[in-house]
Design a protein around this motif. Sequence first.
Motif, mmCIF file in Angstrom:
data_model
loop_
_atom_site.group_PDB
_atom_site.id
_atom_site.type_symbol
_atom_site.label_atom_id
_atom_site.label_comp_id
_atom_site.label_asym_id
_atom_site.label_seq_id
_atom_site.Cartn_x
_atom_site.Cartn_y
_atom_site.Cartn_z
ATOM 1 N N UNK A 62 0.898 -0.837 0.524
ATOM 2 C CA UNK A 62 -0.034 0.205 -0.177
ATOM 3 C C UNK A 62 0.957 0.998 0.225
ATOM 4 N N UNK A 63 1.817 1.558 0.566
ATOM 5 C CA UNK A 63 2.721 2.412 0.982
ATOM 6 C C UNK A 63 3.383 3.083 -0.424
ATOM 7 N N UNK A 64 3.648 1.701 -0.935
ATOM 8 C CA UNK A 64 4.655 1.561 -2.568
ATOM 9 C C UNK A 64 3.834 2.205 -3.576
ATOM 10 N N UNK A 65 2.520 1.581 -3.670
ATOM 11 C CA UNK A 65 1.336 1.544 -4.307
ATOM 12 C C UNK A 65 0.636 3.997 -4.169
ATOM 13 N N UNK A 66 0.681 4.332 -2.804
ATOM 14 C CA UNK A 66 -0.013 4.549 -2.447
ATOM 15 C C UNK A 66 1.331 6.298 -3.500
ATOM 16 N N UNK A 67 2.649 6.001 -2.512
ATOM 17 C CA UNK A 67 3.720 7.155 -2.997
ATOM 18 C C UNK A 67 4.257 7.228 -4.861
ATOM 19 N N UNK A 68 3.076 5.952 -5.279
ATOM 20 C CA UNK A 68 3.458 5.993 -6.610
ATOM 21 C C UNK A 68 2.256 6.092 -7.861
ATOM 22 N N UNK A 69 1.602 7.192 -6.748
ATOM 23 C CA UNK A 69 0.174 7.288 -7.160
ATOM 24 C C UNK A 69 0.120 8.961 -7.748
ATOM 25 N N UNK A 70 1.323 9.720 -7.672
ATOM 26 C CA UNK A 70 0.597 10.837 -7.667
ATOM 27 C C UNK A 70 2.154 11.020 -7.749
ATOM 28 N N UNK A 71 2.426 12.229 -8.458
ATOM 29 C CA UNK A 71 4.260 13.036 -7.910
ATOM 30 C C UNK A 71 4.157 13.624 -6.604
ATOM 31 N N UNK A 72 5.828 13.579 -6.742
ATOM 32 C CA UNK A 72 5.854 14.372 -5.376
ATOM 33 C C UNK A 72 6.418 14.796 -5.580
ATOM 34 N N UNK A 73 7.248 16.073 -4.237
ATOM 35 C CA UNK A 73 8.420 16.711 -4.108
ATOM 36 C C UNK A 73 9.518 15.789 -2.939
ATOM 37 N N UNK A 74 10.657 16.096 -3.812
ATOM 38 C CA UNK A 74 11.442 15.278 -2.647
ATOM 39 C C UNK A 74 12.820 16.981 -3.083
ATOM 40 N N UNK A 75 13.373 17.371 -1.536
ATOM 41 C CA UNK A 75 13.972 18.535 -1.217
ATOM 42 C C UNK A 75 14.933 17.958 -0.100
ATOM 43 N N UNK A 76 15.787 19.132 -0.174
ATOM 44 C CA UNK A 76 16.672 19.000 1.309
ATOM 45 C C UNK A 76 16.326 19.967 2.496
ATOM 46 N N UNK A 77 16.196 19.777 3.855
ATOM 47 C CA UNK A 77 16.103 20.633 3.863
ATOM 48 C C UNK A 77 17.377 20.818 5.310
ATOM 49 N N UNK A 78 18.151 22.077 5.108
ATOM 50 C CA UNK A 78 18.959 22.489 6.537
ATOM 51 C C UNK A 78 19.194 23.539 7.218
ATOM 52 N N UNK A 79 19.671 22.904 8.594
ATOM 53 C CA UNK A 79 19.049 24.013 9.629
ATOM 54 C C UNK A 79 19.687 24.026 11.448
ATOM 55 N N UNK A 80 19.616 24.672 11.731
ATOM 56 C CA UNK A 80 20.153 23.504 13.133
ATOM 57 C C UNK A 80 18.956 22.311 13.294
ATOM 58 N N UNK A 81 19.604 21.706 13.796
ATOM 59 C CA UNK A 81 18.513 20.609 14.489
ATOM 60 C C UNK A 81 17.715 20.325 13.247
ATOM 61 N N UNK A 82 18.141 19.746 12.066
ATOM 62 C CA UNK A 82 17.018 19.616 11.373
ATOM 63 C C UNK A 82 16.140 18.432 11.001
ATOM 64 N N UNK A 83 16.734 17.513 11.735
ATOM 65 C CA UNK A 83 16.364 16.087 11.240
ATOM 66 C C UNK A 83 14.921 16.031 12.163
ATOM 67 N N UNK A 84 15.532 16.167 13.803
ATOM 68 C CA UNK A 84 14.150 16.351 14.794
ATOM 69 C C UNK A 84 13.820 17.326 14.400
ATOM 70 N N UNK A 85 13.850 19.044 14.176
ATOM 71 C CA UNK A 85 12.838 20.107 14.016
ATOM 72 C C UNK A 85 12.160 19.230 12.352
ATOM 73 N N UNK A 86 12.165 18.826 11.572
ATOM 74 C CA UNK A 86 11.474 18.143 10.763
ATOM 75 C C UNK A 86 10.214 17.539 11.453
ATOM 76 N N UNK A 87 11.175 16.131 11.520
ATOM 77 C CA UNK A 87 10.118 15.427 12.316
ATOM 78 C C UNK A 87 8.703 15.993 12.694
ATOM 79 N N UNK A 88 9.514 17.137 14.344
ATOM 80 C CA UNK A 88 8.661 17.841 15.230
ATOM 81 C C UNK A 88 7.229 18.258 14.219
ATOM 82 N N UNK A 89 7.707 19.377 13.198
ATOM 83 C CA UNK A 89 7.047 19.898 12.291
ATOM 84 C C UNK A 89 6.224 18.943 11.882
#
Length: 141
Positions: A62-89
């Motif tokens: 289902x996960x693969x089916x959903x992720x291929x169901x339409x276009x996505x935006x892939x991106x790199x975020x950079x900043x202080x504590x970016x990994x945890x900050x993104x997960x919090x957001x």
Amino acid sequence: MANQRTLSIIKPDAVAKNVIGEIESRFEKEGLKIVAARMLQLSEEKAGGFYAEHKERPFFKDLVGFMTSGPVVVQVLEGEDAIAKNRDLMGATNPKEAVPGTIRADFAESIDANAVHGSDSPESAEREIAYFFEANEIFPR
Ligand code: RTP
Ligand code: MG
């Protein structure tokens, strides 16, 4: 906490809902810089390889089916504590459990169509960024 990079994906449901800008705005307001970005349609192979850690899980197909169901935006975020900050957001995987004001609480419909992906550790971030971007496609500033 050190400066970090993390891989973010705006998933097909959020692209279809026309909330790319609203999501990007939340990252920027919290001091995360978009240092690389691309819109693309994932193939089954590319989506399956990305989520290879979940290959044996019952929800993988289902996960693969959903992720291929339409276009996505892939991106790199950079900043202080970016990994945890993104997960919090982003908020919890299941939007029903996500704290109000988080991206998933505000824009996601279900645990499958949950608006965004974010790397969950420095090791995942390194692998996932390299999975989509060459070094010369990333623009720190
Ligand atoms: P993501 O990797 O997409 O950022 O999500 P996550 O870390 O919050 O959650 P993860 O455990 O890595 O799961 C990846 C995606 O698989 C779907 N999932 N479904 N039905 C289920 O129990 C279940 N568990 C996970 C979700 O769409 C999740 O985003
Ligand atoms: Mg994950």
